[in-house]
Design a protein around this motif. Structure first.
Motif, PDB file in Angstrom:
ATOM      1  N   UNK A 168      20.297   0.853 -10.626  1.00  0.00           N
ATOM      2  CA  UNK A 168      19.676   2.124 -10.262  1.00  0.00           C
ATOM      3  C   UNK A 168      19.973   2.509  -8.824  1.00  0.00           C
ATOM      4  N   UNK A 169      20.259   1.532  -7.983  1.00  0.00           N
ATOM      5  CA  UNK A 169      20.537   1.819  -6.567  1.00  0.00           C
ATOM      6  C   UNK A 169      21.957   2.322  -6.349  1.00  0.00           C
ATOM      7  N   UNK A 170      22.821   2.105  -7.332  1.00  0.00           N
ATOM      8  CA  UNK A 170      24.233   2.476  -7.160  1.00  0.00           C
ATOM      9  C   UNK A 170      24.445   3.981  -7.381  1.00  0.00           C
ATOM     10  N   UNK A 219      13.134   3.103  -1.180  1.00  0.00           N
ATOM     11  CA  UNK A 219      13.953   4.059  -0.433  1.00  0.00           C
ATOM     12  C   UNK A 219      15.298   4.336  -1.096  1.00  0.00           C
ATOM     13  N   UNK A 220      15.611   3.594  -2.173  1.00  0.00           N
ATOM     14  CA  UNK A 220      16.917   3.747  -2.815  1.00  0.00           C
ATOM     15  C   UNK A 220      16.840   4.461  -4.165  1.00  0.00           C
ATOM     16  N   UNK A 249       0.829  -1.219   0.000  1.00  0.00           N
ATOM     17  CA  UNK A 249       0.000   0.000   0.000  1.00  0.00           C
ATOM     18  C   UNK A 249       0.857   1.260   0.000  1.00  0.00           C
ATOM     19  N   UNK A 250       2.176   1.125   0.160  1.00  0.00           N
ATOM     20  CA  UNK A 250       3.072   2.277   0.127  1.00  0.00           C
ATOM     21  C   UNK A 250       3.566   2.594  -1.278  1.00  0.00           C
ATOM     22  N   UNK A 259      11.656   4.382 -10.014  1.00  0.00           N
ATOM     23  CA  UNK A 259      10.770   3.320  -9.551  1.00  0.00           C
ATOM     24  C   UNK A 259       9.756   2.970 -10.631  1.00  0.00           C
ATOM     25  N   UNK A 260       9.243   3.981 -11.321  1.00  0.00           N
ATOM     26  CA  UNK A 260       8.288   3.728 -12.415  1.00  0.00           C
ATOM     27  C   UNK A 260       8.964   2.954 -13.531  1.00  0.00           C
TER      28      UNK A 260
END
Length: 213
Positions: free
Chosen positions: A211-213, A182-183, A154-155, A189-190
């Motif tokens: 993408x997190x790096x 959160x990263x 739901x977040x 994210x999309x």
């Protein structure tokens, strides 16, 4: 057990019913089976098990379980079988919490309940009844870990929730997206959500790591 017959128009769903969409073909098959069994179970118009419900404050009946059977009766009544204009059920005294637990039990094993429907249901009952995660998990017969992971859905942004609800993104990848929130920023994210629909599992995980790096 005392079976009562209630006009279809006076029967409504369980207010805590998580499932919002019912597969029409399955209802049609159920309706045909009920009609075929009417001769052997005339006292229930062909139902082998009578659903249970409660009387609401406005006098209408709220089903605890049996929503597919109710849909089948409506289909039969609309198809010219007038005897199915009344629905047989057993009335009982049920609290909101009991109705919520029954709603979960009825749908937990069904494949047509989406992860988002489950997540929204869990969020609602925890908020409405003031349950802790542990209390909700115990009442619903699930692990705390499974409950906590499902609640994370739901977040997700509304657009991605819609993709999960439509089945475009499976549960496992939706949960992976929750872990990435959160990263990465919203645009990333999309993009990951779009990738989740078609990339192979290993490639999807690699894209997330990039993408997190």
């Amino acid at each position: 057990m005392v079976v009562e017959f209630v006009e279809l128009g006076q029967v409504g769903p369980n207010p805590f019913q998580p499932r919002t969409v019912m597969e029409p073909a399955g209802v049609e098959v159920l309706a045909a089976n009920i009609l075929a069994s009417a001769g052997s179970c005339p006292e229930t118009l062909g139902m082998l098990q009578v659903p249970r419900g409660r009387r609401a404050d406005d006098g209408r009946v709220q089903l605890a379980y049996g929503h597919r059977r109710l849909a089948a009766f409506r289909l039969l009544a609309g198809g010219g079988h007038s005897q199915y204009g009344r629905f047989p059920l057993e009335l009982a005294t049920l609290s909101d919490a009991e109705m919520a637990v029954i709603a979960w039990s009825e749908n937990a094993v069904r494949e047509d309940v989406s992860p988002m429907e489950e997540a929204r249901f869990l969020r609602r009952i925890i908020d409405e009844f003031g349950w802790t995660g542990g209390q909700a998990a115990a009442r619903l017969g699930m692990s705390v870990g499974t409950l906590s992971n499902t609640l994370r859905l739901v977040n997700l942004p509304a657009e991605i929730q819609e993709m999960v609800g439509d089945g475009a993104i499976p549960r496992a990848r939706a949960l992976a997206l929750c872990s990435m929130m959160e990263h990465v920023d919203d645009a990333q994210l999309k993009r990951l959500a779009d990738d989740a629909q078609w990339l192979a599992s290993r490639a999807f995980k690699r894209r997330g790591m990039e993408l997190r790096q």
